[in-house]
Design an enzyme around this catalytic site. Structure first.
Site, PDB file in Angstrom:
ATOM      1  N   LEU A   1      -6.130   4.225   5.899  1.00 50.49           N
ATOM      2  CA  LEU A   1      -5.068   3.393   6.300  1.00 50.49           C
ATOM      3  C   LEU A   1      -3.840   4.121   6.675  1.00 50.49           C
ATOM      4  O   LEU A   1      -3.244   4.537   5.943  1.00 50.49           O
ATOM      5  CB  LEU A   1      -5.072   2.199   5.415  1.00 50.49           C
ATOM      6  CG  LEU A   1      -6.518   1.384   5.066  1.00 50.49           C
ATOM      7  CD1 LEU A   1      -6.235   0.168   4.030  1.00 50.49           C
ATOM      8  CD2 LEU A   1      -6.998   0.769   6.141  1.00 50.49           C
TER       9      LEU A   1
ATOM     10  N   SER B   1       0.043   2.992   9.150  1.00 49.74           N
ATOM     11  CA  SER B   1       0.579   1.945  10.249  1.00 49.74           C
ATOM     12  C   SER B   1       0.582   2.720  11.670  1.00 49.74           C
ATOM     13  O   SER B   1       0.779   2.048  12.463  1.00 49.74           O
ATOM     14  CB  SER B   1       2.235   2.061   9.863  1.00 49.74           C
ATOM     15  OG  SER B   1       2.273   1.222   8.538  1.00 49.74           O
TER      16      SER B   1
ATOM     17  N   GLY C   1      -3.217  -0.896   2.402  1.00 44.63           N
ATOM     18  CA  GLY C   1      -3.067   0.183   1.832  1.00 44.63           C
ATOM     19  C   GLY C   1      -1.662   0.122   1.153  1.00 44.63           C
ATOM     20  O   GLY C   1      -1.521   0.309  -0.247  1.00 44.63           O
ATOM     21  N   HIS C   2      -0.812  -0.471   1.571  1.00 43.02           N
ATOM     22  CA  HIS C   2       0.762  -0.782   1.045  1.00 43.02           C
ATOM     23  C   HIS C   2       0.399  -1.825  -0.154  1.00 43.02           C
ATOM     24  O   HIS C   2       0.992  -1.863  -1.342  1.00 43.02           O
ATOM     25  CB  HIS C   2       1.499  -1.493   2.037  1.00 43.02           C
ATOM     26  CG  HIS C   2       1.940  -0.370   3.115  1.00 43.02           C
ATOM     27  ND1 HIS C   2       1.841  -0.392   4.420  1.00 43.02           N
ATOM     28  CD2 HIS C   2       2.825   0.763   2.958  1.00 43.02           C
ATOM     29  CE1 HIS C   2       2.251   0.557   5.165  1.00 43.02           C
ATOM     30  NE2 HIS C   2       2.857   1.170   4.098  1.00 43.02           N
TER      31      HIS C   2
END
Length: 278
Positions: free
Chosen positions: A181, A183, A32-33
């Site tokens: 998504l 972390s 995603g990042h």
């Protein structure tokens, strides 16, 4: 690619960097990042990605201490994407005067939705993003729609504080089963990971009812909460709001967003889904 740790060095680099696109992160990067980075690359000569785990946006008892710090792995991923600079300051670099710290307080949204359950969170977000905008001086900044309320706060502060930055929203990255998504997904046990896509399925069920003409917003919210609770979730909220302002939705609104936050075990997950009615 350069890894820069000081404001002075970054500002020196910025003088000859042309058009700059910026992606602020807390590291521990996932696909995603990287989608944000790819969007940023389309829009500028150089991309800067910041990696800073911002203590200000974590509440008491949250996961600041255990939030993964993976700078080298993150840098490797960003170099492969063609990023020009990783800005990775330490806490003293960004907050040198802890006792005399000024902050940016979002007026309307910080006590609603996630703000109700995470006191001070959006003050922390608004403060660090304002500082980073002043340091990086980007022309463009990319933010994911998964953090929908955060995106609204950042749009507001950019307009109100006259930052000359174009804010680019980027669609939420998802796993094949629909889970957004994040972390924090790595905190989930195997069984919790199997259950986690239910959050998105409940949002889709609400969206389908809205598309079919339902105006019983409170009833739709209540049913989604009940369904999640039956499967062991501890729900903070499921709410239907106006997509552009995050005000409470009214009959006749055409652009809506349904937002949710809930805990699965010890992991708090958030998600949302935009709905455009005819």
């Amino acid at each position: 690619m350069q890894i820069i740790h000081t404001i002075r060095e970054l500002r020196a680099w910025r003088k000859n960097a042309g058009k700059v696109a910026f992606v602020p992160t807390m590291g521990n990067l996932h696909e995603g990042h990287l989608a944000l980075v790819r969007e940023a690359k389309k829009r500028a000569d150089n991309v800067v990605v910041s990696i800073f785990v911002n203590r200000l946006q974590f509440g008491q008892g949250e996961d600041f201490d255990k939030y993964p710090r993976t700078l080298q792995q993150d840098a490797d991923k960003l170099e492969a994407e063609g990023v020009a600079v990783v800005f990775a300051p330490d806490e003293k670099e960004l907050y040198p005067n802890v006792e005399q710290r000024y902050s940016v307080e979002p007026p309307n949204l910080q006590n609603e939705l996630c703000g109700k359950f995470r006191p001070g969170h959006f003050l922390g977000v608004a403060t660090v993003v304002s500082k980073l905008f002043n340091i990086v001086a980007p022309d463009v900044a990319c933010f994911g729609k998964k953090d929908y309320q955060q995106l609204a706060v950042i749009k507001g502060l950019t307009e109100d504080l006259n930052f000359d930055v174009e804010i680019v929203p980027v669609d939420t990255g998802r796993a094949e089963d629909g889970l957004a998504l994040s972390s924090r997904n790595q905190y989930l046990s195997a069984a919790e990971r199997d259950e986690a896509p239910r959050l998105y399925r409940e949002l889709k069920a609400v969206a389908e009812s809205l598309a079919q003409g339902s105006l019983d917003y409170a009833g739709l919210e209540k049913r989604a909460v009940q369904s999640l609770t039956e499967y062991g979730w501890v729900v903070d909220y499921v709410e239907i709001r106006r997509a552009d302002t995050l005000e409470v939705a009214r009959a006749g609104d055409k652009k809506l967003v349904v937002l949710a936050a809930a805990r699965l075990g010890t992991t708090r997950l958030i998600d949302n889904l935009e709905i455009k009615l005819p």
